[in-house]
Scaffold this active site. Structure first.
Site, mmCIF file in Angstrom:
data_model
loop_
_atom_site.group_PDB
_atom_site.id
_atom_site.type_symbol
_atom_site.label_atom_id
_atom_site.label_comp_id
_atom_site.label_asym_id
_atom_site.label_seq_id
_atom_site.Cartn_x
_atom_site.Cartn_y
_atom_site.Cartn_z
ATOM 1 C CB SER A 119 -0.497 -0.468 1.013
ATOM 2 O OG SER A 119 -0.180 0.281 2.662
ATOM 3 C CE LYS A 120 -2.187 6.755 -3.043
ATOM 4 N NZ LYS A 120 -1.066 5.891 -4.174
#
Ligand code: GLU
Length: 472
Positions: A243-244
């Site tokens: 994820s980010k």
């Protein structure tokens, strides 16, 4: 797929506004598999969610694919544009009794689930219309549902996951066509894959359960099942879903960070697939080697260090002209000024010295300042520190040696060695101020490479700028 049939793979991204790195890897696997076998690689945009499927979101996918060098055959197919064909198949299944009309309202379905939950039964909806007499059909909106088998098992022979079995009691009568006449995703994927002649479906294992349900449509229609290969997700370095938080997840962000597409392809190919101990390889090797057997069953972890390392090797081994083309695209992607003709010429002459030890195009451009800038080369903070008065004095004394040196690598090395001997200085004392004078920076190719690239006159001019001493 029968022997001798041409392999057809596809990538079927839903436009979400950007191209996820996981989608890029899936696209690459499909591309390698098809292209390595003389097959076709197709692109279908799953644009049925009209709110998300903006033209911009589709373009982001096309740009990501193009940057990665994953060319597809023919036009990109729009799933939305094929809604009529999807409905046709739902009606064909209605005709054969493989599907039925369901008049249950959303409220009734919710109430069914509520009761089932309270009674501890499966919440899979069992429509009362499955076995209803058409004579009893009301004149009311209805969905079309598949008549899924309730006995036995559905088995998917997956090339990565092995034999995966579902009890048919766990597979519900999924909706094929909603009461507003729009097809569901499940129906659309199967009809499109069949019509596009897809022989191999290689996709994320989050779609594994869908494969079981989708196979029911293939069976009902008497269509051959594609070969399935469901690949594990990509995890972050900490083992959690990528994820980010871990770093960039969009393909274009990697382009903007200056990674070469060739290095990205190499890295993404290794992310969940292996060929012995090979880490660094070319496209030609990947095309020759890629096979479904080499896909790992365990999820891959994203390793930024390894990505950088491979990218550095790809830059170092690339053709100079290819790097220049990539640099032009990179500068445009980051909205930097385009290169002038003089800068391109300078880069071409210096490329041999720039491509070693550059992990990204950003680093390469930094190192190229000595051919991209022009006199006077104002030193940055660190370079200025190397140009203290004593160091400037050394450069002034060095000047006549450079005026007389023969301008070859050996000639320059001899001239500086002779000067160092004469003044009892080490090269480590001469190189930093010389580097600062030539580039105004501390991260550059070797001073010899810089002098060879820019020539005698320019070298002397830059030393003069830095020392304020004309040397005459
Ligand atoms: N559109 C789906 C996705 O983006 C892929 C569907 C498929 O590959 O079958 O996850």
């Amino acid at each position: 797929m029968q022997d001798g049939t041409q392999v057809v793979t596809r990538i079927a991204p839903s436009p979400t506004g950007f191209m996820h790195i996981g989608t890029a890897r899936t696209a690459l696997f499909n591309w390698l598999y098809a292209r390595g076998r003389g097959g076709r690689f197709l692109l279908r945009i799953e644009d049925t969610d009209r709110e998300r499927a903006t033209p911009g979101a589709t373009e982001a996918i096309l740009r990501g694919m193009t940057w990665l060098g994953l060319g597809w055959d023919g036009e990109a197919v729009s799933q939305f544009a094929r809604a009529g064909r999807h409905a046709e198949i739902a009606h064909a299944m209605l005709e054969t009794g493989d599907a039925y009309k369901c008049f249950s309202t959303p409220d009734e379905i919710a109430a069914y689930r509520e009761t089932a939950r309270a009674e501890g039964r499966s919440t899979n909806f069992r429509s009362p219309w499955r076995d209803a007499d058409p004579a009893d059909y009301p004149d009311a909106p209805h969905a079309i549902r598949i008549r899924a088998p309730r006995e036995g098992e559905t088995v998917i022979e997956d090339r990565v996951q092995g034999s995966v079995r579902w009890k048919n009691t766990d597979l519900d009568d999924m909706i094929l066509l909603r009461s507003d006449g729009t097809p569901t995703y499940m129906l659309a994927v199967v009809v499109d894959d069949h019509d596009m002649g897809v022989t191999h479906v290689i996709r994320g294992d989050d779609h594994l359960a869908n494969a079981a349900r989708q196979s029911l449509i293939y069976r009902a229609m008497g269509w051959p099942l594609p070969v399935y290969a469901h690949i594990p997700l990509i995890l972050g370095p900490d083992g959690k879903k990528l994820s980010k938080r871990h770093g960039a997840t969009g393909v274009e962000e990697y382009q903007k960070m200056g990674y070469p597409a060739s290095g990205m392809r190499n890295y993404l190919a290794r992310l969940g697939w292996s060929h012995g101990d090979d880490e660094f390889f070319t496209d030609a090797q990947a095309l020759e080697w890629f096979d479904l057997d080499g896909i790992n069953k365990a999820p891959a972890r994203f390793d930024f260090k390894k990505l950088e390392n491979l990218c550095g090797q790809h830059i170092a081994s690339a053709e100079d002209s290819g790097i220049l083309t990539d640099l032009v695209a990179y500068l445009s992607a980051i909205d930097a000024d385009p290169l002038t003709k003089t800068q391109e010429d300078g880069l071409s002459r210096a490329m041999y010295s720039l491509k070693e030890r550059s992990k990204t195009y950003g680093e390469l451009i930094e190192k190229a300042h000595f051919v991209l800038g022009s006199r006077p080369f104002l030193p940055d903070g660190k370079a200025a520190a190397a140009l203290d008065p004593v160091s400037r004095g050394i450069l002034i004394e060095l000047t006549p040696h450079l005026q007389n040196a023969s301008w070859t690598r050996d000639g320059l090395e001899d001239a500086i060695a002779a000067f160092a001997g004469e003044k009892d200085l080490k090269l480590g004392r001469i190189a930093p101020p010389l580097r600062a004078a030539l580039a105004g920076r501390t991260v550059t190719p070797s001073v010899f490479d810089m002098m060879l690239v820019i020539g005698r006159e320019e070298t002397l001019g830059r030393i003069e700028d830095a020392t304020g001493h004309s040397g005459n």
